[in-house]
Design a protein around this motif. Structure first.
Motif, PDB file in Angstrom:
ATOM      1  N   ILE A  31       6.443 -18.202 -12.735  1.00  0.00           N
ATOM      2  CA  ILE A  31       6.813 -17.040 -11.919  1.00  0.00           C
ATOM      3  C   ILE A  31       7.943 -17.418 -10.973  1.00  0.00           C
ATOM      4  CG2 ILE A  31       6.028 -15.278 -10.315  1.00  0.00           C
ATOM      5  CD1 ILE A  31       4.756 -15.224 -13.164  1.00  0.00           C
ATOM      6  N   GLU A  32       7.851 -18.591 -10.377  1.00  0.00           N
ATOM      7  CA  GLU A  32       8.904 -19.039  -9.470  1.00  0.00           C
ATOM      8  C   GLU A  32      10.224 -19.235 -10.217  1.00  0.00           C
ATOM      9  OE1 GLU A  32       8.992 -19.525  -6.098  1.00  0.00           O
ATOM     10  OE2 GLU A  32       7.052 -18.523  -6.106  1.00  0.00           O
ATOM     11  N   ARG A  33      10.142 -19.736 -11.443  1.00  0.00           N
ATOM     12  CA  ARG A  33      11.359 -20.011 -12.221  1.00  0.00           C
ATOM     13  C   ARG A  33      12.034 -18.737 -12.671  1.00  0.00           C
ATOM     14  NH1 ARG A  33      13.076 -20.346 -17.292  1.00  0.00           N
ATOM     15  NH2 ARG A  33      11.042 -19.705 -18.147  1.00  0.00           N
ATOM     16  N   THR A  34      11.253 -17.762 -13.137  1.00  0.00           N
ATOM     17  CA  THR A  34      11.824 -16.543 -13.721  1.00  0.00           C
ATOM     18  C   THR A  34      11.914 -15.389 -12.721  1.00  0.00           C
ATOM     19  OG1 THR A  34       9.658 -15.711 -14.430  1.00  0.00           O
ATOM     20  CG2 THR A  34      10.850 -17.169 -15.963  1.00  0.00           C
ATOM     21  N   GLY A  35      11.079 -15.411 -11.682  1.00  0.00           N
ATOM     22  CA  GLY A  35      11.027 -14.285 -10.756  1.00  0.00           C
ATOM     23  C   GLY A  35      10.404 -13.051 -11.383  1.00  0.00           C
ATOM     24  N   HIS A  36       9.706 -13.259 -12.503  1.00  0.00           N
ATOM     25  CA  HIS A  36       9.148 -12.119 -13.240  1.00  0.00           C
ATOM     26  C   HIS A  36       7.669 -12.343 -13.528  1.00  0.00           C
ATOM     27  CE1 HIS A  36       8.755  -8.798 -16.018  1.00  0.00           C
ATOM     28  NE2 HIS A  36       8.463  -9.611 -17.014  1.00  0.00           N
ATOM     29  N   LEU A  37       6.879 -11.318 -13.320  1.00  0.00           N
ATOM     30  CA  LEU A  37       5.449 -11.350 -13.605  1.00  0.00           C
ATOM     31  C   LEU A  37       5.174 -10.404 -14.762  1.00  0.00           C
ATOM     32  CD1 LEU A  37       2.656 -12.367 -12.729  1.00  0.00           C
ATOM     33  CD2 LEU A  37       2.570 -10.514 -11.055  1.00  0.00           C
ATOM     34  N   PRO A  38       4.991 -10.938 -15.969  1.00  0.00           N
ATOM     35  CA  PRO A  38       4.827 -10.076 -17.152  1.00  0.00           C
ATOM     36  C   PRO A  38       3.557  -9.228 -17.076  1.00  0.00           C
ATOM     37  CG  PRO A  38       5.276 -12.366 -17.775  1.00  0.00           C
ATOM     38  CD  PRO A  38       4.945 -12.358 -16.313  1.00  0.00           C
ATOM     39  N   MET A  39       3.643  -8.012 -17.560  1.00  0.00           N
ATOM     40  CA  MET A  39       2.498  -7.116 -17.513  1.00  0.00           C
ATOM     41  C   MET A  39       1.323  -7.654 -18.325  1.00  0.00           C
ATOM     42  SD  MET A  39       1.062  -4.499 -16.220  1.00  0.00           S
ATOM     43  CE  MET A  39       2.434  -3.773 -15.331  1.00  0.00           C
ATOM     44  N   TRP A  89      -1.439 -10.831  -5.276  1.00  0.00           N
ATOM     45  CA  TRP A  89      -1.440  -9.443  -4.838  1.00  0.00           C
ATOM     46  C   TRP A  89      -1.506  -8.476  -6.013  1.00  0.00           C
ATOM     47  CZ3 TRP A  89      -2.603  -7.273  -0.477  1.00  0.00           C
ATOM     48  CH2 TRP A  89      -2.390  -5.906  -0.341  1.00  0.00           C
ATOM     49  N   THR A  90      -0.813  -8.766  -7.071  1.00  0.00           N
ATOM     50  CA  THR A  90      -0.753  -7.840  -8.200  1.00  0.00           C
ATOM     51  C   THR A  90      -1.965  -7.973  -9.117  1.00  0.00           C
ATOM     52  OG1 THR A  90       1.647  -8.177  -8.126  1.00  0.00           O
ATOM     53  CG2 THR A  90       0.767  -6.973 -10.024  1.00  0.00           C
ATOM     54  N   CYS A  91      -2.373  -9.208  -9.365  1.00  0.00           N
ATOM     55  CA  CYS A  91      -3.444  -9.442 -10.342  1.00  0.00           C
ATOM     56  C   CYS A  91      -4.839  -9.357  -9.739  1.00  0.00           C
ATOM     57  CB  CYS A  91      -3.248 -10.805 -11.002  1.00  0.00           C
ATOM     58  SG  CYS A  91      -1.624 -11.015 -11.762  1.00  0.00           S
ATOM     59  N   VAL A  92      -4.938  -9.559  -8.433  1.00  0.00           N
ATOM     60  CA  VAL A  92      -6.218  -9.422  -7.739  1.00  0.00           C
ATOM     61  C   VAL A  92      -6.008  -8.345  -6.669  1.00  0.00           C
ATOM     62  CG1 VAL A  92      -8.140 -10.692  -6.705  1.00  0.00           C
ATOM     63  CG2 VAL A  92      -6.429 -11.929  -8.040  1.00  0.00           C
ATOM     64  N   ALA A  93      -5.620  -7.172  -7.109  1.00  0.00           N
ATOM     65  CA  ALA A  93      -5.137  -6.126  -6.198  1.00  0.00           C
ATOM     66  C   ALA A  93      -6.175  -5.729  -5.156  1.00  0.00           C
ATOM     67  CB  ALA A  93      -4.720  -4.900  -7.001  1.00  0.00           C
ATOM     68  N   ARG A  94      -5.662  -5.383  -3.978  1.00  0.00           N
ATOM     69  CA  ARG A  94      -6.479  -4.808  -2.907  1.00  0.00           C
ATOM     70  C   ARG A  94      -5.829  -3.487  -2.532  1.00  0.00           C
ATOM     71  NH1 ARG A  94      -4.718  -9.739  -3.392  1.00  0.00           N
ATOM     72  NH2 ARG A  94      -4.387 -10.423  -1.249  1.00  0.00           N
ATOM     73  N   PRO A  95      -6.330  -2.368  -3.093  1.00  0.00           N
ATOM     74  CA  PRO A  95      -5.723  -1.068  -2.773  1.00  0.00           C
ATOM     75  C   PRO A  95      -5.687  -0.837  -1.267  1.00  0.00           C
ATOM     76  CG  PRO A  95      -7.290  -0.856  -4.568  1.00  0.00           C
ATOM     77  CD  PRO A  95      -7.462  -2.236  -4.017  1.00  0.00           C
ATOM     78  N   SER A  96      -4.650  -0.166  -0.799  1.00  0.00           N
ATOM     79  CA  SER A  96      -4.531   0.111   0.628  1.00  0.00           C
ATOM     80  C   SER A  96      -5.701   0.970   1.092  1.00  0.00           C
ATOM     81  CB  SER A  96      -3.220   0.841   0.920  1.00  0.00           C
ATOM     82  OG  SER A  96      -3.187   1.246   2.275  1.00  0.00           O
ATOM     83  N   ASN A  97      -6.304   0.576   2.220  1.00  0.00           N
ATOM     84  CA  ASN A  97      -7.436   1.361   2.707  1.00  0.00           C
ATOM     85  C   ASN A  97      -7.013   2.710   3.277  1.00  0.00           C
ATOM     86  OD1 ASN A  97      -6.304   0.520   5.106  1.00  0.00           O
ATOM     87  ND2 ASN A  97      -8.214  -0.270   5.983  1.00  0.00           N
ATOM     88  N   ILE A  98      -5.709   2.972   3.350  1.00  0.00           N
ATOM     89  CA  ILE A  98      -5.274   4.301   3.780  1.00  0.00           C
ATOM     90  C   ILE A  98      -5.695   5.353   2.744  1.00  0.00           C
ATOM     91  CG2 ILE A  98      -2.979   4.383   2.680  1.00  0.00           C
ATOM     92  CD1 ILE A  98      -1.919   5.551   5.321  1.00  0.00           C
ATOM     93  N   LEU A  99      -5.979   4.919   1.521  1.00  0.00           N
ATOM     94  CA  LEU A  99      -6.442   5.844   0.491  1.00  0.00           C
ATOM     95  C   LEU A  99      -7.806   6.433   0.848  1.00  0.00           C
ATOM     96  CD1 LEU A  99      -5.383   3.801  -2.672  1.00  0.00           C
ATOM     97  CD2 LEU A  99      -4.318   5.888  -1.817  1.00  0.00           C
ATOM     98  N   LEU A 100      -8.549   5.741   1.696  1.00  0.00           N
ATOM     99  CA  LEU A 100      -9.853   6.248   2.127  1.00  0.00           C
ATOM    100  C   LEU A 100      -9.712   7.458   3.043  1.00  0.00           C
ATOM    101  CD1 LEU A 100     -11.539   2.801   2.863  1.00  0.00           C
ATOM    102  CD2 LEU A 100     -12.000   4.305   0.905  1.00  0.00           C
ATOM    103  N   ALA A 101      -8.498   7.679   3.559  1.00  0.00           N
ATOM    104  CA  ALA A 101      -8.264   8.833   4.425  1.00  0.00           C
ATOM    105  C   ALA A 101      -8.105  10.118   3.633  1.00  0.00           C
ATOM    106  CB  ALA A 101      -7.016   8.592   5.283  1.00  0.00           C
ATOM    107  N   GLY A 102      -8.039  10.023   2.327  1.00  0.00           N
ATOM    108  CA  GLY A 102      -7.808  11.191   1.493  1.00  0.00           C
ATOM    109  C   GLY A 102      -9.023  12.090   1.351  1.00  0.00           C
ATOM    110  N   THR A 103      -8.782  13.301   0.889  1.00  0.00           N
ATOM    111  CA  THR A 103      -9.871  14.230   0.591  1.00  0.00           C
ATOM    112  C   THR A 103     -10.621  13.724  -0.645  1.00  0.00           C
ATOM    113  OG1 THR A 103      -8.492  15.539  -0.905  1.00  0.00           O
ATOM    114  CG2 THR A 103      -8.467  16.140   1.456  1.00  0.00           C
ATOM    115  N   PRO A 104     -11.812  14.257  -0.924  1.00  0.00           N
ATOM    116  CA  PRO A 104     -12.518  13.842  -2.141  1.00  0.00           C
ATOM    117  C   PRO A 104     -11.654  13.990  -3.402  1.00  0.00           C
ATOM    118  CG  PRO A 104     -14.004  15.069  -0.726  1.00  0.00           C
ATOM    119  CD  PRO A 104     -12.644  15.168  -0.096  1.00  0.00           C
ATOM    120  N   GLU A 105     -10.884  15.066  -3.446  1.00  0.00           N
ATOM    121  CA  GLU A 105     -10.022  15.285  -4.615  1.00  0.00           C
ATOM    122  C   GLU A 105      -8.907  14.235  -4.675  1.00  0.00           C
ATOM    123  OE1 GLU A 105     -12.264  18.765  -3.573  1.00  0.00           O
ATOM    124  OE2 GLU A 105     -10.818  17.632  -2.361  1.00  0.00           O
TER     125      GLU A 105
END
Length: 387
Positions: A31-39, A89-105
């Motif tokens: 990752i450091e060499r290529t700067g790319h994180l393959p999907m 961060w990408t592979c062991v993601a932690r979704p932003s807790n601001i999403l908890l502020a949303g409506t049920p929908e």
């Protein structure tokens, strides 16, 4: 406050560290060499993180997370922070807790896919002309019937290239404040693919290789009223309520990298011999190790105390600012001294030190610069005195 970890916390630390060392470390060099994180690698590690119970562990149990208390979450973040940022961060993601502020929908539409690892979120606040002064943003939204029309540009938006949507903070009016007129801010969910919403490649960064940033452009981007997150004109309050702990997250990941750098420095000082003895026995090296360990311990205590106070409901903005300030500046010092102890070898990419040193520079800028943290701390000190 108890200074000993519980059995559960010890298990969290051991499980997370084992995952980081076994699953993430082997991919750092590429990752450091290529700067790319393959999907394909993201998906592979994502599945392993889910199987280990580490994915989205920052979120409450009722939405599928681990339901960790704040201190346990920070211990987990420290261990993840040892690795290349893009990987953890990408592979062991932690979704932003601001999403908890949303409506049920909104939770069903945006939070649930993030919890399942189907997509990622990204927050769009920073603009080319508005960094620390968020209330000075120029990107705006105006109401048109039942819709909102968004215009403007955001930049430095982390991992927007893979995110399925953004939470964009837009100026939606003005109000008088003691310091003059300031923008009213509203937060909006904007789905990728929405007409008028463009994600462009961002800037090349010397820090956190593989962790991308993007430029977001809104050109008469029309979205429905149900995409407002929280209340109209209350986006700044939503951000303040839900995003405060991100400074503690930055502090904790800094601790992990500093701990790794110190371990390398200590090992080198014990093994490397010059003039017939271990270099660690020379006062010039021994004092460096002592200072590094002391600074790391001080940053840890500030961070753990803030986490403990967060759960107790007594944390202040200054508590979190102190932790972020101390940990980020400590990491810069520890990384630099670790390289100094290694000499020329410390700058070679056979070791992670040059990466930790480069990555450390960003920590004093994002999630509030060191200057902003000092402003928060001093402001809280002066307020009781009428300042």
């Amino acid at each position: 406050m108890h200074f000993a970890m519980t059995d559960e916390q010890r298990m969290i630390v051991e499980t997370t560290r084992a995952f980081v060392e076994t699953e993430l470390y082997p991919h750092e060099a590429e990752i450091e060499r290529t700067g790319h994180l393959p999907m394909e690698l993201i998906r592979e590690l994502q599945a392993k993180a889910m199987a280990a119970g580490l994915y989205a562990a920052n979120m409450p149990e009722d939405v599928g997370g681990a339901g960790l208390d704040t201190l346990s979450w920070l211990l987990y973040e420290k261990e993840l922070g040892r690795a290349n940022y893009a990987l953890h961060w990408t592979c062991v993601a932690r979704p932003s807790n601001i999403l908890l502020a949303g409506t049920p929908e909104q939770r069903e539409k945006y939070l649930v896919p993030c919890m399942k690892g189907e997509t990622w979120d990204c927050l769009a606040m920073t603009e080319p002309g508005a960094g620390s002064d968020l209330r000075g943003m120029s990107a705006s939204a105006r109401q048109d019937g039942t819709d909102w029309v968004l215009n403007g540009t955001k930049h430095f938006i982390s991992h927007a290239d893979i995110a399925g949507f953004t939470i964009a903070f837009m100026a939606t009016g003005e109000e008088d404040t003691p310091r003059g007129r300031k923008k009213k801010i509203t937060a909006f969910f904007v789905d990728k693919g929405t007409k008028g919403f463009t994600v462009r490649e961002g800037y090349r960064n010397v820090a956190h290789r593989g962790y991308t940033n993007a430029i977001l452009e809104f050109d008469d981007c029309r979205i429905p009223a149900e995409n407002v997150l929280g209340e109209v004109h209350k986006g700044f309050e939503v951000a303040g309520k839900w995003l405060g702990a991100t400074r503690l997250q930055v502090a904790a990941t800094c601790l992990g990298r500093a701990d790794r750098a110190l371990a390398h420095a200590l090992s080198w000082a014990a093994e490397r011999r010059q003039f017939g003895q271990q270099i660690g026995k020379f006062q010039g090296i021994g004092f460096k190790l002592a200072d590094m360990a002391t600074e790391l311990k001080a940053a840890e205590l500030l961070t753990w105390e803030a986490g403990w106070k967060y759960d107790a409901g007594t944390v202040t903005e200054a508590d979190m600012a102190m932790a972020k300030l101390k940990a980020s500046e400590m990491l810069a010092m520890v990384a630099d001294e670790a390289i100094q102890i290694h000499g020329g070898m410390g700058l070679m990419d056979e070791l992670p030190l040059e990466r930790i040193w480069r990555d450390a520079r960003l920590e004093r800028i994002w999630e509030g610069t060191s200057e902003i943290q000092r402003h928060i701390i001093s402001r809280e000190m002066l307020r009781p005195l009428g300042g």
